[in-house]
Write a protein that holds these residues in place. Structure first.
Motif, short mmCIF file in Angstrom:
data_model
loop_
_atom_site.label_atom_id
_atom_site.label_comp_id
_atom_site.label_asym_id
_atom_site.label_seq_id
_atom_site.Cartn_x
_atom_site.Cartn_y
_atom_site.Cartn_z
N ARG A 1 0.86 -1.19 0.00
CA ARG A 1 0.00 0.00 0.00
C ARG A 1 0.89 1.24 0.00
N VAL A 2 0.58 2.19 -0.87
CA VAL A 2 1.30 3.46 -0.95
C VAL A 2 0.29 4.59 -0.89
N ALA A 3 0.54 5.58 -0.04
CA ALA A 3 -0.32 6.75 0.07
C ALA A 3 0.54 8.00 0.08
N ALA A 4 0.04 9.08 -0.53
CA ALA A 4 0.80 10.33 -0.60
C ALA A 4 -0.16 11.51 -0.53
N GLN A 5 0.38 12.65 -0.11
CA GLN A 5 -0.43 13.86 0.03
C GLN A 5 0.42 15.10 -0.18
N GLN A 6 -0.16 16.10 -0.86
CA GLN A 6 0.49 17.39 -1.08
C GLN A 6 -0.52 18.49 -0.75
N THR A 7 -0.12 19.46 0.10
CA THR A 7 -1.01 20.54 0.49
C THR A 7 -0.31 21.89 0.29
N TYR A 8 -1.04 22.82 -0.31
CA TYR A 8 -0.54 24.19 -0.45
C TYR A 8 -1.66 25.16 -0.10
N ASN A 9 -1.40 26.08 0.80
CA ASN A 9 -2.31 27.18 1.14
C ASN A 9 -1.49 28.45 1.16
N ARG A 10 -1.88 29.44 0.38
CA ARG A 10 -1.06 30.65 0.24
C ARG A 10 -0.87 31.37 1.57
N GLY A 11 -1.86 31.34 2.45
CA GLY A 11 -1.74 32.00 3.74
C GLY A 11 -2.82 33.04 3.97
N PHE A 12 -3.37 33.07 5.19
CA PHE A 12 -4.47 33.98 5.51
C PHE A 12 -4.00 35.39 5.88
N THR A 13 -2.73 35.53 6.30
CA THR A 13 -2.26 36.81 6.82
C THR A 13 -1.18 37.39 5.92
N ARG A 14 -1.32 38.66 5.56
CA ARG A 14 -0.32 39.34 4.74
C ARG A 14 0.77 39.94 5.62
N ASN A 15 2.00 39.80 5.19
CA ASN A 15 3.13 40.41 5.87
C ASN A 15 3.48 41.71 5.14
N LEU A 16 3.47 42.83 5.86
CA LEU A 16 3.68 44.14 5.24
C LEU A 16 5.14 44.53 5.13
N LEU A 17 6.05 43.74 5.70
CA LEU A 17 7.48 44.04 5.56
C LEU A 17 8.03 43.36 4.31
N PRO A 18 8.81 44.09 3.50
CA PRO A 18 9.29 43.51 2.24
C PRO A 18 10.39 42.48 2.42
N ASN A 19 11.10 42.48 3.56
CA ASN A 19 12.23 41.56 3.74
C ASN A 19 11.86 40.31 4.52
N GLY A 20 10.58 39.99 4.63
CA GLY A 20 10.15 38.78 5.32
C GLY A 20 9.29 37.94 4.40
N PRO A 21 8.69 36.87 4.91
CA PRO A 21 7.80 36.04 4.09
C PRO A 21 6.57 36.83 3.66
N ASN A 22 6.09 36.57 2.46
CA ASN A 22 4.95 37.31 1.92
C ASN A 22 3.65 37.03 2.67
N ARG A 23 3.45 35.78 3.08
CA ARG A 23 2.23 35.37 3.76
C ARG A 23 2.54 34.50 4.97
N LEU A 24 1.66 34.57 5.98
CA LEU A 24 1.75 33.74 7.17
C LEU A 24 0.43 32.96 7.32
N ASP A 25 0.39 32.04 8.28
CA ASP A 25 -0.76 31.15 8.44
C ASP A 25 -1.00 30.35 7.16
N ASP A 26 0.08 29.93 6.53
CA ASP A 26 0.00 29.20 5.28
C ASP A 26 0.20 27.71 5.51
N ALA A 27 0.24 26.95 4.43
CA ALA A 27 0.49 25.51 4.52
C ALA A 27 1.27 25.07 3.29
N LYS A 28 2.41 24.44 3.52
CA LYS A 28 3.21 23.85 2.45
C LYS A 28 3.78 22.55 3.00
N ASN A 29 3.10 21.46 2.79
CA ASN A 29 3.58 20.21 3.34
C ASN A 29 3.31 19.05 2.38
#
Length: 257
Positions: free
Chosen positions: A146-174
């Motif tokens: 048996r083989v099972a796999a999963q890919q999740t991407y969520n851009r993120g609910f919160t915008r980061n207003l600083l240009p030198n940090g991550p663009n979005r927070l509360d995201d999902a990349k797993n």
């Protein structure tokens, strides 16, 4: 005790341990960056350092998960999830003062079947795909896989207003993948090998500083005048934020009746 079948979890869109808080009484599950905080009936402890042990034990396929950062991984191809309240040291060993959460995956069978699930959304962008394939590996059916796999991407609910940090927070990349091989030469004996890998490469949760519990107590001087973001608009100022979790598990299970 609370027990949830895998099909019921899928129907309710239950993706991780965090989603069990609502339907499960006396349990609280949260996370802080790469650590987790799990309590049952108020017993447990906040996990700040990766080396700390919790008062609630997490078991996956019968294996104790010692690192708290690995306990919030997404659910993948599960048979059931069990929540046992109260001390469970007799059956489950150490770190089970508050209780145990037992995650049980689906095992290989000789029957051929497969399936996949696709979820997509907007605002923010969401994409999730998962699937599995199961069947016999020889003519007699004594060897199955048996083989099972999963890919999740969520851009993120919160915008980061600083240009030198991550663009979005509360995201999902797993991503996660699990492979199993089961040998069952008779009704009284079987051996099963499981190998799985999970990766969480998200930016982590957003943090908002709204003030102090007592309005008469001012903020520390270093924070006075600093931008604190806006909870309503889901905007924050964060120049550093990340969540990096990589998990690898391999185990052999022998069953004799």
């Amino acid at each position: 005790m609370s027990a949830y079948a895998g099909q019921k979890l899928e129907a309710a869109q239950t993706k991780s341990l965090n989603d069990l808080v609502g339907p499960s009484p006396n349990i609280q599950i949260g996370n802080s960056y790469n650590s987790s905080n799990i309590t049952i009936r108020g017993i447990g402890n906040q996990q700040i350092n990766a080396g700390q042990d919790s008062g609630v034990a997490i078991h996956s396929d019968g294996v104790y998960i010692g690192q708290p950062s690995l306990t919030l991984a997404t659910f993948l191809d599960l048979a059931r999830v069990e929540i046992l309240r109260g001390p469970q040291g007799t059956l489950f060993g150490r770190n089970a003062t508050g209780g145990v959460i037992n995650v049980v995956p689906n095992e290989p069978t000789a029957e051929t079947h497969y399936g996949f699930d696709l979820t997509a959304g907007v605002d923010p962008a969401l994409f999730q795909i998962s699937g599995f394939i199961n069947g016999a590996l020889n003519d007699s059916g004594t060897l199955s896989g048996r083989v099972a796999a999963q890919q999740t991407y969520n851009r993120g609910f919160t915008r980061n207003l600083l240009p030198n940090g991550p663009n979005r927070l509360d995201d999902a990349k797993n991503q996660s993948i699990r492979g199993q091989i089961k040998w069952e030469p008779s009704d009284s004996f079987n051996a099963r090998v499981l190998v799985e890998y999970a990766n969480d490469d998200s930016n982590g949760p957003a943090t908002f500083l709204e003030g102090t519990p007592d309005p008469t107590i001012p903020l520390p001087s270093i924070l006075v005048g600093q931008s604190r973001g806006d909870v309503g608009d889901r905007e924050v100022f964060a120049n550093i934020n990340y969540r990096k979790v990589h998990a690898f598990n391999a185990n052999l299970t022998l069953t004799a009746r």
